[in-house]
Design a protein around this motif. Sequence first.
Motif, PDB file in Angstrom:
ATOM      1  N   PRO A 140      -1.710   2.604   5.359  1.00 36.32           N
ATOM      2  CA  PRO A 140      -2.358   1.419   4.767  1.00 36.32           C
ATOM      3  C   PRO A 140      -3.713   1.079   5.380  1.00 36.32           C
ATOM      4  O   PRO A 140      -4.647   0.706   4.667  1.00 36.32           O
ATOM      5  N   GLU A 174       0.474   7.894  -5.133  1.00 29.11           N
ATOM      6  CA  GLU A 174      -0.606   8.648  -4.494  1.00 29.11           C
ATOM      7  C   GLU A 174      -1.477   9.321  -5.545  1.00 29.11           C
ATOM      8  O   GLU A 174      -0.985   9.806  -6.570  1.00 29.11           O
ATOM      9  N   PRO A 226      -2.526   8.841   3.217  1.00 31.26           N
ATOM     10  CA  PRO A 226      -3.162   7.976   4.216  1.00 31.26           C
ATOM     11  C   PRO A 226      -2.331   6.724   4.451  1.00 31.26           C
ATOM     12  O   PRO A 226      -1.660   6.231   3.538  1.00 31.26           O
ATOM     13  N   GLU A 262       2.192   2.322  -3.399  1.00 27.83           N
ATOM     14  CA  GLU A 262       1.257   2.771  -4.427  1.00 27.83           C
ATOM     15  C   GLU A 262       1.469   4.249  -4.738  1.00 27.83           C
ATOM     16  O   GLU A 262       1.756   5.056  -3.841  1.00 27.83           O
ATOM     17  N   TYR A 303       0.830  -1.206   0.000  1.00 25.09           N
ATOM     18  CA  TYR A 303       0.000   0.000   0.000  1.00 25.09           C
ATOM     19  C   TYR A 303       0.862   1.253   0.000  1.00 25.09           C
ATOM     20  O   TYR A 303       0.566   2.229  -0.701  1.00 25.09           O
ATOM     21  N   LYS A 307      -6.334   3.380   4.005  1.00 27.76           N
ATOM     22  CA  LYS A 307      -6.637   3.038   2.616  1.00 27.76           C
ATOM     23  C   LYS A 307      -7.590   1.844   2.546  1.00 27.76           C
ATOM     24  O   LYS A 307      -8.504   1.800   1.717  1.00 27.76           O
ATOM     25  N   ARG A 308      -7.384   0.880   3.422  1.00 25.77           N
ATOM     26  CA  ARG A 308      -8.270  -0.290   3.432  1.00 25.77           C
ATOM     27  C   ARG A 308      -9.664   0.089   3.911  1.00 25.77           C
ATOM     28  O   ARG A 308     -10.673  -0.438   3.413  1.00 25.77           O
TER      29      ARG A 308
END
Length: 269
Positions: A53, A19, A51, A17, A14, A56-57
């Motif tokens: 991980p 942004e 944010p 990734e 995550y 984000k989840r």
Amino acid sequence: MDAIEIIDLIDQSYEQEAEQKARQYIGASAIGNECDAAIAFNLRGFPNVAPDPQLKRIFGMGHVIEDMVVADLKRVPGLEIQEVDPNTGKQWTYQASGGHVSCHTDGMAIWQGETLILEIKSMNDASFNKFKNKGMQRSHPHYFFQVQMYMGMSGVRRTLFIAYNKNRSVYHAEIVEFDDFEWSAMRYRIKRILRGEGKRIARDRSDWRCKGCFKRDVCWGKVQPEVRCSSCTYAVADERGGWYCTVHEKAATETCNAYEPFQPGDRDD
């Protein structure tokens, strides 16, 4: 490799990734924020604090739950759910002030011949019970302002607000009426922010309201924005679209040696 290492690698994936680019408009999801500065930074496209991980989840699960709620609503006889605008095939979107103000609804609900805004939220048990016992305006005023903006910009005067309890998998819903007084106050606030007059709600970064704000790093100078006209303190939003340079008294088309990064005013005491 042990089991904990697998969890760490999930989180790392995550973090690696790319942004998402920060939005550059005043949106309905932000209008309930008490801090004018945070909304102004949204308008000008300033970068967010990334944010973690877990968050984000949580955001991702919100989208999954929304799809499930829509599927459940479609089970109701006589209730029509329009997730996208049939005229565009895209999400229902309303804009004003040359695109500087924009909102995107979860959809439309057509019930007994009436069209309503559809707004879906997932909540934990405590938040859900607060909503059920107090009503949305008192329990979640930021959601109240969000749907008022939807109704004010769309002309649709009632909202079906439905909440899903993530702990117990139960629903509660409320019909929210349009409040012209609140919308008028909101429009005045939006105009002020478009003119570059937004102020911080806090005196310093240690304020509890700043700790969870995605704009805290740019607000307090830890991160500098991308150099462009919209991030310049001398630019104001043009109601027809684009930006107007108050130094050169013309449309802002490129950065110049007058550039200074926008900083909001300090709170009044």
